[in-house]
Structure formats: structure tokens, C-alpha cells
Design a protein around this motif. Structure first.
Motif, PDB file in Angstrom:
ATOM      1  N   LYS A 124      69.509 -33.410  45.233  1.00 37.23           N
ATOM      2  CA  LYS A 124      69.855 -34.428  44.244  1.00 37.23           C
ATOM      3  C   LYS A 124      68.619 -35.223  43.829  1.00 37.23           C
ATOM      4  CE  LYS A 124      74.565 -35.080  46.044  1.00 37.23           C
ATOM      5  NZ  LYS A 124      75.439 -36.019  46.788  1.00 37.23           N
ATOM      6  N   MET A 125      67.788 -35.597  44.823  1.00 38.50           N
ATOM      7  CA  MET A 125      66.588 -36.370  44.518  1.00 38.50           C
ATOM      8  C   MET A 125      65.630 -35.586  43.636  1.00 38.50           C
ATOM      9  SD  MET A 125      66.585 -39.471  45.550  1.00 38.50           S
ATOM     10  CE  MET A 125      64.853 -39.698  45.155  1.00 38.50           C
ATOM     11  N   ARG A 160      70.065 -43.599  42.617  1.00 35.88           N
ATOM     12  CA  ARG A 160      70.062 -42.966  41.297  1.00 35.88           C
ATOM     13  C   ARG A 160      70.359 -44.000  40.213  1.00 35.88           C
ATOM     14  NH1 ARG A 160      74.922 -39.345  40.626  1.00 35.88           N
ATOM     15  NH2 ARG A 160      75.820 -41.398  40.197  1.00 35.88           N
ATOM     16  N   PHE A 198      64.834 -40.438  54.605  1.00 38.60           N
ATOM     17  CA  PHE A 198      66.090 -40.028  53.974  1.00 38.60           C
ATOM     18  C   PHE A 198      67.029 -39.346  54.959  1.00 38.60           C
ATOM     19  CE2 PHE A 198      63.636 -41.076  50.379  1.00 38.60           C
ATOM     20  CZ  PHE A 198      64.479 -41.226  49.296  1.00 38.60           C
ATOM     21  N   GLU A 237      70.962 -34.234  49.773  1.00 40.20           N
ATOM     22  CA  GLU A 237      70.280 -35.395  49.203  1.00 40.20           C
ATOM     23  C   GLU A 237      68.939 -34.989  48.597  1.00 40.20           C
ATOM     24  OE1 GLU A 237      71.809 -35.697  52.311  1.00 40.20           O
ATOM     25  OE2 GLU A 237      73.499 -36.652  51.280  1.00 40.20           O
ATOM     26  N   ARG A 247      75.914 -41.029  52.895  1.00 43.33           N
ATOM     27  CA  ARG A 247      74.583 -40.766  52.349  1.00 43.33           C
ATOM     28  C   ARG A 247      74.655 -40.416  50.861  1.00 43.33           C
ATOM     29  NH1 ARG A 247      73.241 -38.689  57.540  1.00 43.33           N
ATOM     30  NH2 ARG A 247      73.857 -36.586  56.938  1.00 43.33           N
ATOM     31  N   SER A 248      75.737 -39.760  50.459  1.00 45.47           N
ATOM     32  CA  SER A 248      75.916 -39.491  49.026  1.00 45.47           C
ATOM     33  C   SER A 248      76.049 -40.800  48.249  1.00 45.47           C
ATOM     34  CB  SER A 248      77.151 -38.616  48.818  1.00 45.47           C
ATOM     35  OG  SER A 248      77.351 -38.363  47.440  1.00 45.47           O
ATOM     36  N   PHE A 264      68.017 -43.997  54.607  1.00 43.81           N
ATOM     37  CA  PHE A 264      69.389 -43.500  54.596  1.00 43.81           C
ATOM     38  C   PHE A 264      69.951 -43.456  56.027  1.00 43.81           C
ATOM     39  CE2 PHE A 264      69.676 -40.852  50.409  1.00 43.81           C
ATOM     40  CZ  PHE A 264      69.429 -41.996  49.690  1.00 43.81           C
ATOM     41  N   TYR A 317      72.581 -42.369  48.012  1.00 42.31           N
ATOM     42  CA  TYR A 317      71.832 -41.693  46.952  1.00 42.31           C
ATOM     43  C   TYR A 317      72.293 -42.186  45.570  1.00 42.31           C
ATOM     44  CZ  TYR A 317      71.272 -38.287  43.269  1.00 42.31           C
ATOM     45  OH  TYR A 317      71.041 -37.716  42.053  1.00 42.31           O
ATOM     46  N   SER A 318      73.601 -42.341  45.381  1.00 42.19           N
ATOM     47  CA  SER A 318      74.123 -42.766  44.081  1.00 42.19           C
ATOM     48  C   SER A 318      73.588 -44.134  43.692  1.00 42.19           C
ATOM     49  CB  SER A 318      75.655 -42.783  44.107  1.00 42.19           C
ATOM     50  OG  SER A 318      76.168 -41.468  44.262  1.00 42.19           O
TER      51      SER A 318
END
Length: 236
Positions: A173-174, A145, A162, A170, A137-138, A110, A141-142
Motif C-alpha cells: 500500500k505504501m 494515506r 512499520f 502495508e 495496521r490497515s 505501526f 496506514y489509512s
């Protein structure tokens, strides 16, 4: 630090660490500059990886002591600087057969927040800079995902930097997508950065449909991060 182009002592230390540990799966970060072909490696890394099949993108490589069945490179959201350094930020994935198990393996890195550089450039712009980095970074992550949900029934292991603390968004979320191997099966703080004085935890191994049974940070100083390792149990 780039193991493919680092000075000889660093390359040799990394190679010896790989040869000593002989992991079935190996995630390598920052694996080479843009003008270097993906199949070019130093003699030291070539020796250490002689038992491995390797899939390499610009920033990462996944190596397995087994058979790589499929490879994939997926573009990630990135900063303007990273975008200018094509091919920029990517998700590097393989489907591989390892010890009789079929796994999906993902390496990624990331985007970091370069706070000192941003502050020196414009202290007044720091709030906007931090907001932009959080957005990027969001988005990264998306993308991860989406990949993991697309293969939700598969055994997946994700390894990488990350650039986020365990208290960061993050990480939270992970945690909804998989198990943090060190939190699940490690002891201590899990600090990997910096290698000389570890005081931050940015590096993770995430497991989905795979059970972490042990995890540790190795004491060796071979790069600017210490190596994180995990032992996992795959379903029969």
C-alpha cells in the motif's frame, strides 16, 4: 528502545551516532514514557540535539537542523493496550524548512503483532488476533494515506517502524504513495532488526515528491534496531 530513558551507555552511543552523522532530519522512535514531559531529555540527548529543533509526541520525535514551521499530532487506530496508555499511537508530523526546502516530515510506529504473548494467552484465538492486528495496521496506514493525500503536492518524507516486511500488505500500500528510499537507492538487504543479528526489515524511509539518491543501514549497535539513513534530492 527509548533513548530518553535508556541506561547511560545506550544514551551516549545514540548521542555519539547523531553527532557523527549530523543528519539534517532525524526520526526517533519510542521517545519516552507517559509520565515524562515532552521537553525532558537526558543530558546526552540534549547535547546531541543542541543544533536541532525537536517536535516530540509520546512515541516519536522529529528533529531538524532547520526551522520547524508547524507541528501536528494525529491519533491512530490502536490496540486496547495502546489505548489504555494514552495518548497511545499517533502520527507525529511537522512542516519544516531544511536547507532552503520546505518539507513535511512524518514519524510513526505501526502496532506490532505480539505473537508469543497472543499464543500463550490463547492458541485457539490466534486467527482472530492476527485478523484484528491486520485491521488495526490497515487503519493506521489509512490515516497516513489521508495525511499524505491532503498534502499531495508537498515534499514529504515518512520515517518509522512499520512492523511489516516488504512482502506485507502495508508495504504494498505504501508503495502506491511514495518511494521506499532503501529499495530505490540502497544496496543489500536493508535489515535493521535485531541490531545484533539483523534478519528483518521493518524500518523504512518513504519519499514523496523527493528523490532518494542513496540509502544504507549503519553498522553501529546502539539500540535494538540499527539506524537506517537516506540521502535525498529535493526539487528546486
Amino acid at each position: 528502545r527509548d533513548p530518553w530513558t535508556a541506561e547511560f551507555p545506550v544514551r551516549e552511543k545514540i548521542a555519539r551516532l547523531i553527532e557523527r552523522e549530523l543528519p539534517d532530519i532525524l526520526f526517533l522512535e519510542e521517545t519516552g514514557p507517559l509520565d515524562q514531559q515532552p521537553d525532558q531529555r537526558s543530558p546526552e540527548l540534549t547535547r546531541a540535539l543542541s543544533q536541532y529543533q525537536v517536535h516530540r509526541s509520546r512515541f516519536e520525535a522529529v528533529a531538524v537542523r532547520g526551522e520547524i514551521l508547524e507541528t501536528e499530532v494525529i491519533d491512530l487506530p490502536e490496540t486496547a493496550t495502546e489505548h489504555s496508555e494514552r495518548p497511545g499511537k499517533v502520527l507525529t508530523a511537522v512542516r519544516a524548512k531544511v536547507r532552503g526546502h520546505t518539507l513535511r516530515l512524518v514519524a510513526l510506529h505501526f502496532s506490532p503483532s505480539r505473537l508469543n504473548e497472543a499464543f500463550e494467552a490463547s492458541p485457539w484465538a490466534m486467527p482472530a488476533y492476527l485478523s484484528e492486528m491486520a485491521r488495526i495496521r490497515s487503519g493506521q496506514y489509512s490515516k497516513l494515506r489521508e495525511y499524505m493525500e491532503m498534502h499531495a503536492n508537498d515534499c514529504i518524507i515518512v520515517g518509522g517502524d512499520f512492523n511489516s516486511h516488504p512482502a506485507g500488505p502495508e508495504y504494498r500500500k505504501m508503495s502506491a504513495l511514495g518511494a521506499d528510499a532503501f529499495s530505490a537507492a540502497g544496496a543489500g538487504l536493508g535489515f535493521t532488526l535485531t541490531a545484533t543479528v539483523p534478519c528483518e526489515r521493518f524500518d523504512y524511509i518513504w519519499c514523496r515528491n523527493v528523490e532518494p539518491v542513496r540509502s544504507e543501514v549503519l553498522p553501529d549497535i546502539v539500540s535494538d534496531h540499527r539506524a537506517l539513513v537516506a540521502w535525498v534530492s529535493c526539487p528546486n
